[in-house]
Design a protein around this motif. Sequence first.
Motif, short mmCIF file in Angstrom:
data_model
loop_
_atom_site.label_atom_id
_atom_site.label_comp_id
_atom_site.label_asym_id
_atom_site.label_seq_id
_atom_site.Cartn_x
_atom_site.Cartn_y
_atom_site.Cartn_z
N LEU A 183 0.83 -1.20 0.00
CA LEU A 183 0.00 0.00 0.00
C LEU A 183 0.87 1.25 0.00
N ARG A 184 1.90 1.26 0.82
CA ARG A 184 2.83 2.39 0.87
C ARG A 184 3.52 2.58 -0.48
N PHE A 185 3.95 1.47 -1.09
CA PHE A 185 4.59 1.52 -2.41
C PHE A 185 3.65 2.16 -3.43
N ALA A 186 2.40 1.71 -3.48
CA ALA A 186 1.44 2.25 -4.44
C ALA A 186 1.24 3.75 -4.22
N GLN A 187 1.08 4.15 -2.98
CA GLN A 187 0.87 5.57 -2.69
C GLN A 187 2.10 6.40 -3.06
N GLN A 188 3.28 5.88 -2.82
CA GLN A 188 4.51 6.59 -3.17
C GLN A 188 4.69 6.72 -4.68
N HIS A 189 4.02 5.85 -5.44
CA HIS A 189 4.10 5.91 -6.90
C HIS A 189 2.90 6.62 -7.53
N GLY A 190 2.15 7.36 -6.71
CA GLY A 190 1.11 8.23 -7.22
C GLY A 190 -0.29 7.65 -7.27
N PHE A 191 -0.52 6.50 -6.65
CA PHE A 191 -1.85 5.91 -6.64
C PHE A 191 -2.66 6.47 -5.47
N ILE A 192 -3.96 6.65 -5.71
CA ILE A 192 -4.87 7.07 -4.65
C ILE A 192 -5.99 6.03 -4.52
N GLU A 193 -6.43 5.84 -3.29
CA GLU A 193 -7.48 4.85 -3.03
C GLU A 193 -8.79 5.28 -3.65
N ILE A 194 -9.45 4.31 -4.32
CA ILE A 194 -10.78 4.59 -4.89
C ILE A 194 -11.87 3.70 -4.30
N GLU A 195 -11.47 2.55 -3.71
CA GLU A 195 -12.49 1.66 -3.16
C GLU A 195 -11.85 0.63 -2.23
N ARG A 196 -12.58 0.28 -1.16
CA ARG A 196 -12.23 -0.84 -0.27
C ARG A 196 -13.42 -1.79 -0.26
N TYR A 197 -13.12 -3.08 -0.28
CA TYR A 197 -14.21 -4.05 -0.31
C TYR A 197 -13.72 -5.40 0.20
N LEU A 198 -14.69 -6.21 0.62
CA LEU A 198 -14.42 -7.59 1.03
C LEU A 198 -15.00 -8.52 -0.02
N LEU A 199 -14.22 -9.50 -0.44
CA LEU A 199 -14.75 -10.54 -1.30
C LEU A 199 -15.48 -11.56 -0.42
N PRO A 200 -16.42 -12.30 -0.97
CA PRO A 200 -17.15 -13.29 -0.17
C PRO A 200 -16.19 -14.22 0.58
N GLY A 201 -16.40 -14.34 1.88
CA GLY A 201 -15.58 -15.21 2.70
C GLY A 201 -14.29 -14.58 3.22
N ASP A 202 -13.91 -13.41 2.71
CA ASP A 202 -12.68 -12.73 3.15
C ASP A 202 -12.94 -11.95 4.43
N THR A 203 -11.89 -11.74 5.20
CA THR A 203 -11.96 -10.90 6.39
C THR A 203 -11.03 -9.70 6.28
N ILE A 204 -10.15 -9.72 5.29
CA ILE A 204 -9.23 -8.61 5.06
C ILE A 204 -9.66 -7.91 3.77
N PRO A 205 -9.87 -6.60 3.84
CA PRO A 205 -10.33 -5.89 2.64
C PRO A 205 -9.26 -5.78 1.56
N TRP A 206 -9.74 -5.65 0.34
CA TRP A 206 -8.94 -5.31 -0.82
C TRP A 206 -9.06 -3.82 -1.03
#
Length: 146
Positions: free
Chosen positions: A117-140
Amino acid sequence: MSDLRLMQPVTEAELTDWQHVHNTIIPTHVLSLDDVRDRSRRHHLEVAYLGDTLVGCSTVRPPADDTRTATVIARVLAAHRGRGFGTELYARGLDRARELGAQVIETVVLASNEDGLRFAQQHGFIEIERYLLPGDTIPWIDLRLR
């Protein structure tokens, strides 16, 4: 430029190496070798070595519709982070995505992967969405390049 050797995984050993990196970094979404083979037909995959040592892998999901959006994902095993390998994988993936006609670049990171996540942000990415896939407990986290 490092001495990193990057290649599309074709052999069983290379596909298994790509699978190993993916499954190590994304333990909540373990892929079988058949899953990896399927992805290698739909996406542009690369596996990265420093000499004979497995370092990381990447995925470029080409634009699939009229959105002109590609997804670029670079993964580096923890022991090899902080040495510029992720930047090299990402730059190659970005070039490939643009060759495929992408005008918008996105990436996706598992929320527990703080380095990613830190790498992506340092390369100019900004968050657009957080979500859980069915059965997951950690968001994407979906991110878009500014």
